[in-house]
Write an enzyme that holds these catalytic residues in place. Structure first.
Site, PDB file in Angstrom:
ATOM      1  N   ILE A   1      18.612 -49.983  32.056  1.00  0.00           N
ATOM      2  CA  ILE A   1      19.221 -50.605  33.234  1.00  0.00           C
ATOM      3  C   ILE A   1      20.718 -50.287  33.332  1.00  0.00           C
ATOM      4  O   ILE A   1      21.273 -50.207  34.430  1.00  0.00           O
ATOM      5  CB  ILE A   1      18.946 -52.120  33.287  1.00  0.00           C
ATOM      6  CG1 ILE A   1      19.231 -52.656  34.699  1.00  0.00           C
ATOM      7  CG2 ILE A   1      19.712 -52.888  32.204  1.00  0.00           C
ATOM      8  CD1 ILE A   1      18.646 -54.010  34.996  1.00  0.00           C
TER       9      ILE A   1
ATOM     10  N   SER B   1      12.819 -62.131  30.478  1.00  0.00           N
ATOM     11  CA  SER B   1      12.086 -62.976  29.512  1.00  0.00           C
ATOM     12  C   SER B   1      11.036 -62.249  28.672  1.00  0.00           C
ATOM     13  O   SER B   1      10.427 -62.861  27.796  1.00  0.00           O
ATOM     14  CB  SER B   1      11.404 -64.182  30.186  1.00  0.00           C
ATOM     15  OG  SER B   1      12.360 -65.153  30.565  1.00  0.00           O
ATOM     16  N   THR B   2      10.821 -60.944  28.937  1.00  0.00           N
ATOM     17  CA  THR B   2       9.731 -60.271  28.206  1.00  0.00           C
ATOM     18  C   THR B   2      10.170 -59.626  26.891  1.00  0.00           C
ATOM     19  O   THR B   2       9.387 -58.936  26.241  1.00  0.00           O
ATOM     20  CB  THR B   2       9.064 -59.173  29.076  1.00  0.00           C
ATOM     21  OG1 THR B   2      10.021 -58.124  29.304  1.00  0.00           O
ATOM     22  CG2 THR B   2       8.574 -59.740  30.398  1.00  0.00           C
ATOM     23  N   GLY B   3      11.421 -59.855  26.499  1.00  0.00           N
ATOM     24  CA  GLY B   3      11.912 -59.317  25.235  1.00  0.00           C
ATOM     25  C   GLY B   3      11.944 -60.416  24.188  1.00  0.00           C
ATOM     26  O   GLY B   3      10.917 -60.975  23.798  1.00  0.00           O
TER      27      GLY B   3
ATOM     28  N   ASN C   1      21.681 -65.209  28.314  1.00  0.00           N
ATOM     29  CA  ASN C   1      21.285 -66.514  27.781  1.00  0.00           C
ATOM     30  C   ASN C   1      22.272 -67.528  28.336  1.00  0.00           C
ATOM     31  O   ASN C   1      23.280 -67.163  28.936  1.00  0.00           O
ATOM     32  CB  ASN C   1      21.228 -66.520  26.252  1.00  0.00           C
ATOM     33  CG  ASN C   1      22.543 -66.161  25.628  1.00  0.00           C
ATOM     34  OD1 ASN C   1      23.563 -66.791  25.906  1.00  0.00           O
ATOM     35  ND2 ASN C   1      22.552 -65.125  24.813  1.00  0.00           N
TER      36      ASN C   1
ATOM     37  N   VAL D   1      18.953 -56.504  26.790  1.00  0.00           N
ATOM     38  CA  VAL D   1      19.657 -56.089  28.000  1.00  0.00           C
ATOM     39  C   VAL D   1      21.107 -56.583  27.973  1.00  0.00           C
ATOM     40  O   VAL D   1      22.042 -55.856  28.317  1.00  0.00           O
ATOM     41  CB  VAL D   1      18.936 -56.659  29.255  1.00  0.00           C
ATOM     42  CG1 VAL D   1      19.734 -56.403  30.509  1.00  0.00           C
ATOM     43  CG2 VAL D   1      17.536 -56.065  29.374  1.00  0.00           C
ATOM     44  N   ASP D   2      21.269 -57.822  27.585  1.00  0.00           N
ATOM     45  CA  ASP D   2      22.585 -58.459  27.536  1.00  0.00           C
ATOM     46  C   ASP D   2      23.558 -57.654  26.667  1.00  0.00           C
ATOM     47  O   ASP D   2      24.679 -57.316  27.088  1.00  0.00           O
ATOM     48  CB  ASP D   2      22.390 -59.868  26.955  1.00  0.00           C
ATOM     49  CG  ASP D   2      23.479 -60.839  27.357  1.00  0.00           C
ATOM     50  OD1 ASP D   2      24.351 -60.472  28.158  1.00  0.00           O
ATOM     51  OD2 ASP D   2      23.457 -61.975  26.852  1.00  0.00           O
TER      52      ASP D   2
HETATM   53  P1  ADP Z   1      14.926 -61.862  27.303  1.00  0.00           P
HETATM   54  O1  ADP Z   1      15.809 -62.573  26.309  1.00  0.00           O
HETATM   55  O2  ADP Z   1      15.041 -62.435  28.714  1.00  0.00           O
HETATM   56  O3  ADP Z   1      13.521 -61.722  26.835  1.00  0.00           O
HETATM   57  P2  ADP Z   1      15.626 -59.106  26.568  1.00  0.00           P
HETATM   58  O4  ADP Z   1      16.884 -58.411  26.909  1.00  0.00           O
HETATM   59  O5  ADP Z   1      15.349 -59.402  25.133  1.00  0.00           O
HETATM   60  O6  ADP Z   1      15.587 -60.419  27.472  1.00  0.00           O
HETATM   61  O7  ADP Z   1      14.398 -58.254  27.117  1.00  0.00           O
HETATM   62  C1  ADP Z   1      13.979 -58.220  28.462  1.00  0.00           C
HETATM   63  C2  ADP Z   1      13.235 -56.898  28.704  1.00  0.00           C
HETATM   64  O8  ADP Z   1      14.179 -55.853  28.864  1.00  0.00           O
HETATM   65  C3  ADP Z   1      12.306 -56.457  27.587  1.00  0.00           C
HETATM   66  O9  ADP Z   1      11.112 -55.957  28.190  1.00  0.00           O
HETATM   67  C4  ADP Z   1      13.089 -55.347  26.892  1.00  0.00           C
HETATM   68  O10 ADP Z   1      12.220 -54.369  26.336  1.00  0.00           O
HETATM   69  C5  ADP Z   1      13.840 -54.746  28.038  1.00  0.00           C
HETATM   70  N1  ADP Z   1      15.109 -54.051  27.712  1.00  0.00           N
HETATM   71  C6  ADP Z   1      15.861 -54.109  26.604  1.00  0.00           C
HETATM   72  N2  ADP Z   1      16.969 -53.339  26.734  1.00  0.00           N
HETATM   73  C7  ADP Z   1      16.916 -52.796  27.976  1.00  0.00           C
HETATM   74  C8  ADP Z   1      17.737 -51.892  28.723  1.00  0.00           C
HETATM   75  N3  ADP Z   1      18.869 -51.402  28.213  1.00  0.00           N
HETATM   76  N4  ADP Z   1      17.346 -51.555  29.987  1.00  0.00           N
HETATM   77  C9  ADP Z   1      16.217 -52.055  30.517  1.00  0.00           C
HETATM   78  N5  ADP Z   1      15.392 -52.898  29.871  1.00  0.00           N
HETATM   79  C10 ADP Z   1      15.732 -53.260  28.612  1.00  0.00           C
END
Ligand code: ADP
Length: 172
Positions: free
Chosen positions: A14, A125-127, A27, A36-37
């Site tokens: 992303i 939320s899927t991570g 969060n 992602v964060d």
């Molecule tokens: P949450 O805490 O809401 O679950 P996460 O960031 O852990 O958020 O994950 C949300 C989704 O984003 C997961 O499916 C993860 O695989 C995916 N993800 C992690 N890093 C990236 C990125 N750099 N770009 C896009 N998707 C990502």
């Protein structure tokens, strides 16, 4: 009601997207995390965290509520804004899908306030928060389809093949 936005699926990171706004799976602390964060703050640089700290010092002293959204600068990312939203942690006992849908709806509402035309979403939320991908994709697609928004393109940016396949299935 506005014209329906086009829904686009992209497999990738992303933080590499060129859009008006990209959505952060944040969060409630707004002070950074993993997934992602972490990627957004690493690549976007310190300006994003600075603005998040200012939000915490102001209206968001208690943090951002689950299902809510708030915007900051996108720093060095190729976007104008980051919209931070807090997904619910998956629960087997309790149906929290309304909160997850709210993340998508509220992010689009903030995007409309900003005048953003193109918005990129991760699979919220899927991570780390453990939401099953197929269901997370279903909630995401239903929520954005039901939203009344001026956003023209909604791009779901899926990190891996499994997430991409889940969103492809949800769209069809
Ligand atoms: P949450 O805490 O809401 O679950 P996460 O960031 O852990 O958020 O994950 C949300 C989704 O984003 C997961 O499916 C993860 O695989 C995916 N993800 C992690 N890093 C990236 C990125 N750099 N770009 C896009 N998707 C990502």
């Amino acid at each position: 009601m506005s014209a329906q936005p086009s829904l686009v699926l992209v497999r990738g990171d992303i933080t590499e997207q060129h859009v008006d706004a990209l959505v952060n799976a944040a969060n409630s602390s707004l002070l950074g995390g993993g997934g992602v964060d972490g990627a957004i703050h690493r690549k976007g640089g310190p300006a994003i965290l600075e603005e998040c700290r200012a939000l915490r010092a102001g209206h968001y002293g208690g943090g951002l509520k689950t299902g809510s959204a708030v915007a900051t600068t996108a720093g060095r990312l190729d976007a104008r804004w980051v919209i931070h939203t807090v997904g619910p942690v998956w629960s087997r006992e309790e149906d929290r899908s309304e909160q997850l849908a709210s993340c998508y709806r509220e992010s689009l509402r903030v995007a409309d306030e900003l005048g953003a035309r193109t918005v990129a979403f991760p699979a919220i939320s899927t991570g780390v928060y453990g939401w099953p991908l197929d269901d997370g994709a279903r909630v995401a697609v239903e929520a954005v389809r039901a939203a009344d928004t001026g956003v023209e393109e909604i791009r779901f940016v899926l990190f891996d093949e499994a997430a991409y396949a889940a969103f492809e299935a949800a769209l069809s």
